[in-house]
Every structure is written in structure tokens, then in C-alpha cells.
Design a protein around this motif. Structure first.
Motif, short mmCIF file in Angstrom:
data_model
loop_
_atom_site.label_atom_id
_atom_site.label_comp_id
_atom_site.label_asym_id
_atom_site.label_seq_id
_atom_site.Cartn_x
_atom_site.Cartn_y
_atom_site.Cartn_z
N LEU A 1 0.69 -1.24 0.06
CA LEU A 1 -0.12 0.07 -0.22
C LEU A 1 0.80 1.03 0.24
O LEU A 1 0.66 2.31 -0.69
CB LEU A 1 -0.89 -0.03 1.16
CG LEU A 1 -2.05 -0.91 1.27
CD1 LEU A 1 -3.07 -0.74 2.66
CD2 LEU A 1 -2.99 -0.97 -0.05
N LEU A 2 1.81 1.30 0.74
CA LEU A 2 2.80 2.50 0.88
C LEU A 2 3.51 2.72 -0.38
O LEU A 2 3.80 3.88 -0.86
CB LEU A 2 3.85 2.26 1.86
CG LEU A 2 3.35 2.11 3.42
CD1 LEU A 2 4.53 1.84 4.39
CD2 LEU A 2 3.07 3.74 3.66
N GLY A 3 3.80 1.59 -0.99
CA GLY A 3 4.18 1.64 -2.75
C GLY A 3 3.40 2.29 -3.77
O GLY A 3 3.90 2.86 -4.54
N ALA B 1 -2.54 10.03 4.09
CA ALA B 1 -3.08 8.51 3.85
C ALA B 1 -1.92 7.58 4.18
O ALA B 1 -1.78 6.54 4.82
CB ALA B 1 -3.67 8.36 2.67
N GLN B 2 -0.67 7.99 3.46
CA GLN B 2 0.74 7.35 3.62
C GLN B 2 1.22 7.43 5.13
O GLN B 2 1.68 6.27 5.55
CB GLN B 2 1.60 7.83 2.54
CG GLN B 2 2.58 6.93 2.54
CD GLN B 2 3.63 7.48 1.09
OE1 GLN B 2 3.69 8.82 0.87
NE2 GLN B 2 4.07 6.65 0.24
N GLN B 3 1.03 8.41 5.82
CA GLN B 3 1.34 8.44 7.16
C GLN B 3 0.40 7.60 7.98
O GLN B 3 1.01 6.78 8.93
CB GLN B 3 1.39 9.90 7.76
CG GLN B 3 2.02 11.05 7.20
CD GLN B 3 1.90 12.40 7.56
OE1 GLN B 3 1.11 12.41 8.28
NE2 GLN B 3 2.78 13.46 6.88
N GLY C 1 -7.99 6.77 -0.33
CA GLY C 1 -8.29 7.49 0.88
C GLY C 1 -8.64 6.62 2.13
O GLY C 1 -9.10 5.54 1.94
N ILE C 2 -7.89 7.16 3.38
CA ILE C 2 -8.16 6.22 4.41
C ILE C 2 -8.95 7.07 5.74
O ILE C 2 -8.91 8.41 5.56
CB ILE C 2 -6.74 6.29 5.09
CG1 ILE C 2 -5.89 5.28 4.19
CG2 ILE C 2 -6.81 5.39 6.54
CD1 ILE C 2 -6.23 3.77 3.77
N LEU C 3 -9.87 6.50 5.98
CA LEU C 3 -10.60 7.11 7.01
C LEU C 3 -10.02 6.86 8.53
O LEU C 3 -10.20 5.65 9.08
CB LEU C 3 -11.91 6.47 7.03
CG LEU C 3 -12.98 6.81 5.69
CD1 LEU C 3 -13.97 5.75 5.43
CD2 LEU C 3 -13.78 8.17 5.79
#
Length: 282
Positions: free
Chosen positions: A196-198, A269-271, A208-210
Motif C-alpha cells: 500500500l505504501l508503494g 494517507a501514507q502516514q 483515501g483512509i478514514l
């Protein structure tokens, strides 16, 4: 179950009752028909009253038992007509997971944009092979379906090629709880989060992350996919719902847009993903 589905199943039941009553050899009672078929009488009753969905085999046997085998194609067409909106896992997985994945490959390949909410697991378009393999194994056990895990994994991995085609766009929302969910061992989850990070930042993905500490605008419901404003597929434990009317599609897009207002994207989101990844010790 939708009203349209119930109505269509009830109509099929009425047609089955009509065929029983109009048996060329004389009217059959429900009990007599059940005896011919070797079924419990309750099954005949449930089918005629629209309280059970018949299989193709049920319809073929019914047509033969009432002396009208030529009506089977009509009955089967009625079944397929309303079943296209509710695709039970029992039926879909009769030959294993790979055919289901191939169906999804066709759906996705014919689409330009996807709007997805994945509320239970990392979306299949971003899964690693090991993560997908673990899910297929678990669900084959749950559904008691044939184990064709490796073929299913290959099909799912093939679908991910779509992400690298110009003009495609996956708009994906996931609650942070999906990242924390230990539905697989740490040695599988860690590389999955690295994956996912990549992919954050590639131009065909809008992820998008909730956040767990954020405010949800709606109750989190089932996972769904909107394909090109032409079809919504909603996942339930017993079936997939395929919904193609314009009002329903518009509703699911509003749901997606509403959740998106509370999501973080890009570097934020990456964080979030990185924070979860650091918590996993392998």
C-alpha cells in the motif's frame, strides 16, 4: 432481499404452481408432486410461494415431473433474469473462486473508473498474492467450496494490471480499521502494508483512509464497487448484489462522496498506513 427480487421469485413460484395444476396427465397436488420428485412437501410449498430460490436442476426436474419438459428454458430464463441482481456465493463458488475472479476481471477490464469502499479487507486491486491467498483459503472453508486457491490468486493478480493502464482510475476508500485487522499473520500483513505504501501516489489510484480518530459521517456499511456509473456490486455474506438502476448507482456514489469528505489522501494517507506498519513486528 430487494422488493424486485421478491416479486420476481414470487412470479416464478406462481408459474411453477400453474404448471403443476395444468399437468397434462391430470392435476397434481403438492404432495403428489413432491413424491414424484423425491422432495419434502415443504420444498414444493416454499418454491411455489416464492420463499425459496430454485436451482437450474430443481426447475428441470419440476418441468419433467409435471410432464412439460419443454418449458425448462422458459423457467431457467425467468430464474436468470432476477438472479442476475442477487448472485449467491453458493452458486458462484460451485466451481471455486477462480471463475468468480475471472468474471470480475471482465467487469473491471470493461470499466474506466471504479469507486470502491472496502470496509472489511484491503481491496483486491491492491492485495499481495499472499494476502489474497489467505482470504481465499478462509472463505473456501466458510463456504465449503472447491479449493482452487492458486488459480484464484493468479486471476486476482492479473486484474491488478488494470491499474497500470492509461486512462484508468481507482477511487478507493478504506477505514483505518482494515489496516489494523489481523485477518492474516503478521508476516503476511506487513508486506501487504508495504505494498500500500508503494502505490500511494500513482496517477491511476486515488486512495483515501478514514482515520480511527476521525468522525464518520455515516454508519459504515458493506463493501461496494461502482463501475463506470453503470453497475454497483455490494458484498454480503450470502451473496453479491448487482444493482444497475440509475437511482441506486447515484445513491452509492453519494455514499462514497460523503465518506470521502472525512478521509485523508496522499501523504496523510501514507502516514496513517506507515503508523500501522510500524506497529507490526515480524
Amino acid at each position: 432481499m430487494s422488493t424486485d427480487y421478491q416479486r420476481a421469485r414470487a412470479e416464478l413460484g406462481r408459474r411453477l404452481r400453474e404448471l403443476r395444476v395444468e399437468n397434462p396427465g391430470g392435476r397434481l397436488t403438492g404432495t403428489e408432486l413432491a413424491e414424484r420428485l423425491g422432495w419434502p412437501q415443504s420444498k414444493v410449498s416454499k418454491l411455489e410461494n416464492g420463499r425459496q430460490t430454485p436451482t437450474d436442476e430443481d426447475l428441470r426436474a419440476w418441468a419433467q415431473a409435471v410432464g412439460q419438459p419443454a418449458v425448462f428454458p422458459e423457467l431457467r430464463a425467468r430464474l436468470k433474469g432476477f438472479e442476475s441482481h442477487l448472485r449467491s456465493w453458493r452458486r458462484q463458488l460451485a466451481a471455486g473462486h477462480a471463475p468468480v475472479q475471472e468474471t470480475w476481471n471482465t467487469l473491471v477490464s470493461d470499466s474506466t473508473s471504479l469507486y470502491a469502499l472496502s470496509s472489511a479487507a484491503i481491496n483486491g486491486m491492491l492485495q499481495t498474492a499472499d494476502y489474497a491467498r489467505h482470504i481465499f483459503e478462509r472463505h473456501a472453508t466458510l463456504q465449503k467450496s472447491p479449493r482452487d486457491t492458486e488459480a484464484a490468486v493468479r486471476a486476482r493478480m492479473k486484474r491488478q494490471e488494470w491499474l497500470y493502464q492509461p486512462g484508468k482510475r481507482l477511487n478507493l476508500l478504506m477505514p483505518e480499521s482494515v489496516l489494523w485487522g489481523r485477518i492474516c499473520p503478521p508476516e503476511i500483513l506487513a508486506p501487504q502494508l508495504d505494498r500500500l505504501l508503494g502505490v500511494v501516489g500513482i496517477d491511476t489510484l486515488n486512495l483515501g483512509i478514514l482515520p480511527l480518530d476521525g468522525t464518520l459521517p455515516l454508519i459504515m456499511g458493506n463493501s461496494f464497487n461502482v463501475l463506470d456509473e453503470r453497475l454497483v456490486v455490494v458484498e454480503n455474506w450470502h451473496a453479491e448484489l448487482w444493482l444497475d438502476d440509475a437511482e441506486t448507482i447515484a445513491l452509492y456514489r453519494r455514499v462514497w462522496d460523503t465518506f470521502a469528505e472525512s478521509a485523508v489522501f496522499g501523504a496523510e494517507a501514507q502516514q496513517v498506513i506507515a503508523r500501522v506498519r510500524r506497529s507490526i513486528k515480524v
